[in-house]
Design a protein around this motif. Sequence first.
Motif, PDB file in Angstrom:
ATOM      1  N   ALA A  59     -46.934 -29.740  27.369  1.00 46.02           N
ATOM      2  CA  ALA A  59     -46.163 -29.054  27.974  1.00 46.02           C
ATOM      3  C   ALA A  59     -46.394 -27.648  28.053  1.00 46.02           C
ATOM      4  N   GLU A  60     -46.423 -26.938  29.096  1.00 43.68           N
ATOM      5  CA  GLU A  60     -46.562 -25.487  29.066  1.00 43.68           C
ATOM      6  C   GLU A  60     -45.322 -24.888  29.055  1.00 43.68           C
ATOM      7  N   ALA A  61     -45.260 -23.798  28.432  1.00 43.00           N
ATOM      8  CA  ALA A  61     -44.201 -22.829  28.326  1.00 43.00           C
ATOM      9  C   ALA A  61     -44.438 -21.775  28.465  1.00 43.00           C
ATOM     10  N   TYR A  62     -43.521 -20.697  28.963  1.00 37.69           N
ATOM     11  CA  TYR A  62     -43.818 -19.307  29.210  1.00 37.69           C
ATOM     12  C   TYR A  62     -42.935 -18.285  28.359  1.00 37.69           C
ATOM     13  N   GLY A  63     -43.349 -17.244  27.897  1.00 43.51           N
ATOM     14  CA  GLY A  63     -42.492 -16.197  27.410  1.00 43.51           C
ATOM     15  C   GLY A  63     -43.090 -15.094  26.947  1.00 43.51           C
ATOM     16  N   LEU A  64     -42.510 -14.170  26.422  1.00 44.95           N
ATOM     17  CA  LEU A  64     -43.037 -12.694  26.052  1.00 44.95           C
ATOM     18  C   LEU A  64     -42.493 -12.207  24.856  1.00 44.95           C
ATOM     19  N   THR A  65     -43.200 -11.306  24.022  1.00 46.74           N
ATOM     20  CA  THR A  65     -42.755 -10.645  22.960  1.00 46.74           C
ATOM     21  C   THR A  65     -41.346 -10.425  23.188  1.00 46.74           C
ATOM     22  N   GLU A  66     -40.891  -9.432  24.372  1.00 39.77           N
ATOM     23  CA  GLU A  66     -39.749  -8.786  24.709  1.00 39.77           C
ATOM     24  C   GLU A  66     -38.616 -10.131  24.761  1.00 39.77           C
ATOM     25  N   THR A  67     -38.930 -11.181  24.780  1.00 42.01           N
ATOM     26  CA  THR A  67     -37.957 -12.181  25.293  1.00 42.01           C
ATOM     27  C   THR A  67     -37.820 -13.065  23.830  1.00 42.01           C
ATOM     28  N   SER A  68     -38.385 -12.934  23.015  1.00 41.73           N
ATOM     29  CA  SER A  68     -38.228 -13.564  21.464  1.00 41.73           C
ATOM     30  C   SER A  68     -38.779 -15.127  21.267  1.00 41.73           C
ATOM     31  N   PRO A  69     -39.628 -15.720  22.069  1.00 40.25           N
ATOM     32  CA  PRO A  69     -40.276 -15.272  23.248  1.00 40.25           C
ATOM     33  C   PRO A  69     -39.759 -16.073  24.508  1.00 40.25           C
ATOM     34  N   ALA A  70     -39.135 -17.309  24.423  1.00 40.76           N
ATOM     35  CA  ALA A  70     -39.304 -18.515  25.314  1.00 40.76           C
ATOM     36  C   ALA A  70     -38.313 -18.081  26.505  1.00 40.76           C
ATOM     37  N   VAL A  71     -38.949 -18.257  27.747  1.00 44.70           N
ATOM     38  CA  VAL A  71     -38.123 -18.074  28.856  1.00 44.70           C
ATOM     39  C   VAL A  71     -37.944 -19.092  29.685  1.00 44.70           C
ATOM     40  N   CYS A  72     -39.212 -20.117  29.902  1.00 43.10           N
ATOM     41  CA  CYS A  72     -39.196 -21.285  30.665  1.00 43.10           C
ATOM     42  C   CYS A  72     -40.067 -22.277  29.671  1.00 43.10           C
TER      43      CYS A  72
END
Length: 558
Positions: A356-369
């Motif tokens: 399962a692919e997930a998406y995030g950023l350092t700036e979002t702690s990281p999980a977004v989707c």
Amino acid sequence: MSSERPWLAHYPAGVPAEIDLDEFASINDIFDSAVQKYRDKTAFISMGKSITYGELERLSRDFAGYLLGELKLKKGDRVAIMMPNCLQYPIAILGVLRAGLTVVNTNPMYTARELKHQLVDSGASVLVVLDNFGNVAQEVLSQVPGVRAVTTGLGDMLGFPKGLIVNFVLKHVKKMVPDFDIPGAVRFRDTLTLGRMHQLPEIRNTPEDLAFLQYTGGTTGVSKGAMLTHRNLVANMQQAASWVGTNVKLGEELIVTALPLYHIFALTSNCLVFMKFGAANLLITNPRDMPGFVKEIKSVRFTAITGVNTLFNGLLNTPGFDQVDFSRLHLTLGGGMAVQRAVADKWKQVTGVTLAEAYGLTETSPAVCINPLDLRAYNGSIGLPVPSTQVCIKDDDGNLLPMGEVGELCVKGPQVMKGYWQRPEETDKVMDAEGWLKTGDMARMDEQGYFYIVDRKKDMILVSGFNVYPNEVEDVIAMMPAVLEVAAIGVPDDKSGEAVKVFVVKKDPALTADAVKAFCRENLTGYKQPRFVEFRDELPKSNVGKILRKELRSPAQA
């Protein structure tokens, strides 16, 4: 569009639209609750040695006692930690947080230049460093007065006689521990003994207190500290836990942690989320040693694993991986870089579990989707926004774009950072007055609320899930007297997703590609070093003299 949230209709069964933000005030509260429920359960395993939640509670308390009682640190002081995955890591980060201090996660592969920037920028009071990187620390600490050092060997928490053997082999047989001398440095084991003598005062972390300064390049190339509060991380932990928690067995999970805990992905998804479940984390110290990695996971029946595309691909191409026992595996989460369809398909074929692919950023702690975990097969999307998160697509003027149109992915939610440490002007570039964070990624949304990354707006290069900012590479190469001009771009690479390529205009005709690479080896971490060097007579420029990377990129991509 942001108010409609079409993705909610497609949430997996049992996942709420909103999370309870007030269940825990801080990461410490999550840990305390885990200790109460799972005191005698294994919390972390490294190189065959395991520690329970109860032991982790005692050891992290001792380290907190040292920081407050011996070093007299004050609430909010920063402690830098420079270690790979080993038992000292969770003890140190929990000790720092329990002392009411802030963790500055530091990549152990940093060069002296990179480490110095991070210590100076963060204003760290202490550096906890593994012996293998003591020589780099020695060089930097002589230039940055006032930073106390705590040093440790990889074997130090493995018990007798194993710890002694591991430390001896690393230093004298494998020659992996260079000589170093840091005046006044204290050994990690000694800090625990000293800390034990101090009463730990009652520390109450508030949701707004800074838990981590998590450094990230940002478009300007100079590394910036994303201010992640206890609220940010607790929120993201609750968001991810509500997503993956529908099919976990409390107190029985074993998650493979091969991604470094200093990277926000493993820190949140493995360390924090699975701590709430009372899981054991199997720490892989050197995932680059793929045969060793496979041997280690053959000895356990693990239930979950997180990684980046290159890691999964490496495992699939390592002899013996197809003989691993996958009977208990139910969760494979990929993030940090795009998951390739070929890798996802082969993973499903070999393990029987969807990647399962997930998406995030350092700036979002990281999980977004995150994609639903009951997904039949890889779908090419980054999934649906996690609970209590708004995601939308905007054009360059900040207007909302309709479904299916490509624009910049923007995020709003309790996991979005407070801002960049001491850089308000950089914060203003990415965050608007309403709290929307501009990700710099170009994406679109379909009618079910699934998001698809189309391309990156920034010139950032993504090497094995790590951000490489062209400006930083260019700044380093530009320091060479023989270089007139330089530009860096990413080029496709089968192994790492992208590789760094630089275009150089010579000032000295005798300059060679090998000399450029050697200079970069001294000044840049491995993944930032250029794989390809091409010399040009001139570089394409705009009418104001700005080097046009996109013109260099188009023939390179082709």
